[in-house]
Design a protein around this motif. Structure first.
Motif, mmCIF file in Angstrom:
data_model
loop_
_atom_site.group_PDB
_atom_site.id
_atom_site.type_symbol
_atom_site.label_atom_id
_atom_site.label_comp_id
_atom_site.label_asym_id
_atom_site.label_seq_id
_atom_site.Cartn_x
_atom_site.Cartn_y
_atom_site.Cartn_z
ATOM 1 N N THR B 44 0.908 -1.023 -0.043
ATOM 2 C CA THR B 44 -0.129 0.130 0.099
ATOM 3 C C THR B 44 0.978 1.481 -0.084
ATOM 4 N N ASP B 45 0.108 2.591 -0.195
ATOM 5 C CA ASP B 45 0.966 3.753 -0.047
ATOM 6 C C ASP B 45 0.223 4.430 1.094
ATOM 7 N N PRO B 82 5.573 2.535 -10.896
ATOM 8 C CA PRO B 82 6.755 3.120 -10.258
ATOM 9 C C PRO B 82 6.415 3.640 -8.943
ATOM 10 N N ARG B 83 7.350 3.857 -7.973
ATOM 11 C CA ARG B 83 7.092 3.992 -6.743
ATOM 12 C C ARG B 83 8.284 4.706 -6.210
ATOM 13 N N GLY B 84 8.139 5.966 -5.315
ATOM 14 C CA GLY B 84 8.974 6.679 -4.693
ATOM 15 C C GLY B 84 9.122 6.037 -3.011
ATOM 16 N N GLY B 92 -1.551 6.364 -5.791
ATOM 17 C CA GLY B 92 -0.728 6.223 -7.191
ATOM 18 C C GLY B 92 0.105 5.092 -7.278
ATOM 19 N N ALA B 93 0.539 4.598 -6.294
ATOM 20 C CA ALA B 93 1.478 3.643 -6.200
ATOM 21 C C ALA B 93 1.087 2.222 -5.632
ATOM 22 N N LEU B 94 -0.290 2.162 -5.753
ATOM 23 C CA LEU B 94 -0.944 1.080 -5.404
ATOM 24 C C LEU B 94 -0.279 -0.170 -6.090
#
Lengths: 408, 497
Positions: B44-45, B82-84, B92-94
């Motif tokens: 999760t984010d 993509p993930r930061g 957005g990063a799910l």
């Protein structure tokens, strides 16, 4: 052939849909002041957007203005002035440079300003047109009516197509309505002048001033021969180069910052003079609209965007004759005049790439514009992507084909 | 959860082992994660209501590796998220069950500090605050300051076009970056812009910023830095009615003043914050404004006086000017802790992010009170008053049957209202999965098709972060064939995923 003059969005949509079907390229015209900006078009007809003109709403307290794309800039400036507001990016008027003649009143439209992503001396502080467009409505090359963005400053809903349309030179969509952020006009403006500086001293001065907390809103350097053609007396009569730094804001702030800047720059240069009110306005309008090169019909004019600290190196390599270049944006913008017969940039693409410079050919005879790339250095990977973006909006290449890149 | 994601491709999931092996040949060692307990970290984010274990996680260290990974995934038809730092509040990063998470945490170096050109070149995994920390000794800072700046990365900021409390005066991410290195889904490494202010051709920098990881993977960012203002002072202004506070904001702007920051809190938010951090907020007011003025000392002194006069005229019942830096910080402490403060009084809260024209604030607050009664859930409001960005915090308890669903419905009502009054669905948190299905409130089918065609220019197979931003997936070929008639698109009856 008479230009088509759609009266509303559905007529425009039908027109472009049909042109797409027939693969009939068109020139997109707002107020026709920048038809010679970009590569020459080979089109059979044109679409005139004059019907999309006028103010949809203006809410000074909300800092927002929504207008038809063909609304004259002169009208917008007058309107904003009544509420002591402005378009903070100080949009340049290209008409004098392109036409070779000064005019009493600007003749361009907001749509043209946005389509070419113009800016003025306040660019380092306030950005360009792209930074002030909140929303756009338009019709794509295949006739799809769409909107993007909105009327508020903070908005991340969907892709920011406002940015993509700003600076697209009408090659993706015909814009019909544009919503812009407006800002309060500064209460006071003052320009500090330094005379007779070498370009290297001037850029050192810029680096220090722009890196200080004194909030410089513009910084330009004119070599002696170009200062000498100014209509502003203290500039014309300087007898040497002129380096100018502008401060804007509430009166007590401008006065305090002026004193602070003089102290900060004291060991580099002594203050030679000041421009107040109207004369300051007039001077920065000359810089904004590239007046030093207006009427140089024997020249091709390039506009170079560069890392500000590279300005000295760029001047030395590109403009050995002082009359051929001047600096704005604290060194981040270099205007370069080249002989029409030899329009190429000395050192060419390799030099530009080495210094991190992006060059745009703003003015030249049609034959020169057809032969030269509009942008240098050429960037094959981004051009390939540009081609695919063009394909998304305008697959039949109906809108202003070839204006930015040959064949696109 | 009520969120529907694209149906996973079973043939990809079945090849998980082979994909891991192939990716390990690109990123050796611990760069590929395939163990369930380790994958869980990425499920999760910041939007924790939604969870999904990714197929694999890949942690590259070089642009070349990113390019090789994307080339490989494109060839194999594998989706990429993509993930930061994973702080997104919109999902957005799910992850996707049939997609890899491409984590950029190892891109954490400041590459170059260039004071003369007033810019810094960083890798995308550097935190927002990390940039300011790198240059503050020389008196510079990076202006956009989202509340999560201690953790969120600049790469994520670019993906979301992050803002913060100083947007009105200093702009968002998009106004503060000069260049990007981006890897496209086909592996192409693209350099956009640089250290100059204008880049030639279409504004790729502009369209990449805020594209939520759907167009390309950012591997390097050149940001503008600004000289730190020499002074900052804040006014704390309390009003008996939120309408008066709204009027005051409008009057400040009408007077030609653009404050560095201008924040509003409503009664529930004030009380929660005061109970948490003891900032010294007045408790007998309906609305509290924090107005920060920054710049040269003479200017700040002058404007503090003007703002104080305006507030008095607009009926402020409480007014205090920060006497020193520590008092200014304490004014902000309450506001910045508003989210955790609300977290203390409620087991869960759901943070919304609409933007409205400022003048619509009284109406929106009133309607929100009605909605609060309808959905039987409390709401506290913090508001970036200067730029109209509203953050209602809906209080709920996920352990109580049906409350999450009610919170989601309440949130959707709020965002629909924002659009109705001329605003937008999201000011700074992004669409992600959270607001995806509401996009139709703001955009019609043609608007969305035009955006999706831009996606096709960058990623024709739709492999980068699918299921985010757009309520329906269309193949690019289908978009190309969509019939346009008088500007209206007729959609084929495509199933919603």
């Amino acid at each position: 052939m008479q230009p088509a003059q759609p009266q509303d969005e559905s007529e425009l949509s039908a027109l472009l849909e049909e042109a797409s079907k027939e693969e009939r390229p068109l020139e997109v015209i707002g107020r026709a002041s920048k038809r010679d900006y970009g590569r020459p078009l080979q089109v059979e007809g044109s679409v005139q957007l004059e019907a999309f003109s006028g103010v949809r709403f203006y809410e000074p307290e909300e800092l927002v203005l929504s207008v038809g794309a063909a609304t004259p800039m002169a009208e917008i400036e007058t309107l904003l002035d009544t509420q002591k507001q402005l378009l903070a990016f100080e949009p340049m008027d290209l008409a004098p440079l392109l036409s070779g003649a000064m005019a009493e009143r600007r003749t361009d439209s907001i749509g043209g300003v946005v389509a070419c992503n113009l800016a003025g001396p306040r660019r380092p502080k306030a950005g360009a047109a792209r930074d002030h467009v909140l929303g756009v409505e338009g019709v794509s090359g295949e006739g799809a009516r769409f909107k993007t963005g909105g009327r508020v400053v903070k908005n991340v809903t969907g892709y920011d197509l406002c940015k993509l349309l700003s600076g697209s030179f009408g090659t993706l969509a015909a814009m019909t309505w544009i919503t812009l952020k407006v800002l309060p006009r500064a209460e006071k403006t003052r320009t500090l002048l330094f005379f007779g500086l070498e370009a290297s001293t001037a850029t050192a001065l810029f680096t220090r001033a722009m890196g200080s907390a004194y909030e410089v809103s513009a910084a330009a350097h004119l070599p002696e021969p170009l200062a000498a053609v100014s209509r502003v007396d203290p500039i014309r009569e300087a007898g040497g180069s002129v380096t100018a730094v502008r401060l804007e804001g509430p009166t007590p702030s401008v006065m305090a910052r002026q004193a602070g800047l003089r102290r900060l720059l004291g060991d580099l240069a002594a203050l030679g003079g000041e421009l107040h009110a109207q004369r300051s306005l007039q001077f920065w309008r000359e810089i904004r609209d590239c007046h030093p090169f207006v009427g140089r019909s024997d020249c091709a004019i390039w506009r170079l965007s560069l890392p500000p600290a590279k300005a000295v190196e760029a001047l030395a390599a590109l403009a050995p004759a002082p009359a051929d270049a001047f600096l704005d944006w604290g060194g981040g913008l270099l205007w370069l005049a080249r002989p029409q017969q030899l329009p190429e940039i000395p050192g060419g693409e390799a030099l530009l790439a080495a210094l991190g410079i992006h060059a745009t050919l703003v003015k030249a005879d049609a034959a020169v514009r057809a032969a030269q790339p509009f942008f240098l250095p050429r960037l094959p990977a981004t051009t390939l992507l540009a081609e695919r973006i063009k394909q998304s909006f305008d697959p039949k290449r109906v809108l202003n084909p070839g204006r930015l890149y040959s064949g696109l | 959860m009520s969120l529907v994601m694209p149906k996973p491709d079973g043939s990809i999931v079945a090849r998980r082992g082979a994909l891991a092996e192939a990716l390990r040949s690109i990123v050796p060692g611990e760069g590929v994660i395939d163990q369930a307990d380790e994958l869980k970290v990425y499920e999760t984010d910041g939007l924790t209501a939604y969870r999904q274990l990714p197929l694999l996680v890949v942690l590259p260290e070089t642009t070349q590796q990113v390019s090789q990974i994307l080339t490989y995934c494109k060839r194999e038809g594998v989706k990429v998220v993509p993930r930061g730092a994973g702080t997104s509040l919109s999902g957005g990063a799910l992850p996707l069950a049939d997609g890899i998470v491409l984590g950029l945490g190892k891109f954490n170096r400041v590459l170059e500090i260039d004071y003369d050109n007033r810019c810094v070149v960083v890798q995308p995994g550097v935190t927002n605050l990390g940039i300011t920390n790198a240059v503050q000794a020389e008196g510079f800072y990076y202006a956009p300051d989202p509340s999560s700046q201690i953790a969120c990365t600049i790469g994520g900021n670019v993906a979301e076009n992050s803002g913060g409390v100083h947007c009105l005066k200093y702009g968002l991410t998009t106004n503060n970056i000069l260049g990007l290195e981006v890897v496209l889904m086909d592996g192409t490494v693209l350099r956009i812009g640089g250290k100059a202010m204008d880049a030639p051709g279409y504004d790729l920098l502009g369209v990449m910023t805020g594209s939520e990881g759907l167009l390309g993977v950012v591997t390097e960012v050149t940001v503008r830095i600004l000289p730190k203002p020499s002074t900052a002072k804040a006014l704390l202004l309390g009003f008996p009615a939120s309408e008066q506070a709204g009027d005051c904001v409008g009057a400040i702007i009408a007077a030609g003043i653009v404050p560095g920051g201008m924040e509003m809190m409503d009664r529930p938010a004030i009380h929660a914050a005061e109970a948490f951090v003891k900032a010294g907020y007045p408790l007998d007011v309906e609305a509290l404004l924090i107005v920060e003025l920054d710049g040269p000392e003479a200017e700040v002194e002058h404007l503090v006086g003007e703002v104080g006069d305006i507030a008095e005229e607009k009926g402020a019942s409480y007014s205090r000017i920060s006497a020193d830096e520590s008092e200014r910080q304490s004014f902000w402490a309450g506001r910045k802790a508003a989210f955790p403060a609300v977290g203390r009084i409620s087991p869960d809260y759901y943070c919304m992010d609409g933007t409205i024209p400022r003048k619509a604030l009284p109406l929106v607050l009133e309607r929100m009170r009605e909605m609060s009664a309808k959905h039987r859930l409390e709401v506290a409001n913090v508001f970036h008053a200067g730029d109209g960005n509203l953050h209602p915090l809906i209080l709920y308890d996920a352990n109580r049957e049906g409350e999450l669903e009610r919170a989601e419905a309440f949130g959707a009502d709020i965002l629909t209202l924002c659009v109705e009054v001329g605003g937008v669905l999201t000011g700074e948190h992004g669409v992600g999965v959270e607001k995806r299905d509401l996009m139709g409130q703001m955009f019609n089918a043609t608007d969305l098709a035009v955006q999706q065609k831009v996606k096709c220019a960058f990623d024709p197979d739709g492999l980068l972060n699918p299921g985010k931003v757009f309520p329906e997936l269309h193949r690019c070929a289908e978009l190309g064939r969509m019939h346009v008639h008088r500007g209206q698109l007729r959609f084929p009856d495509l199933p919603r995923f």
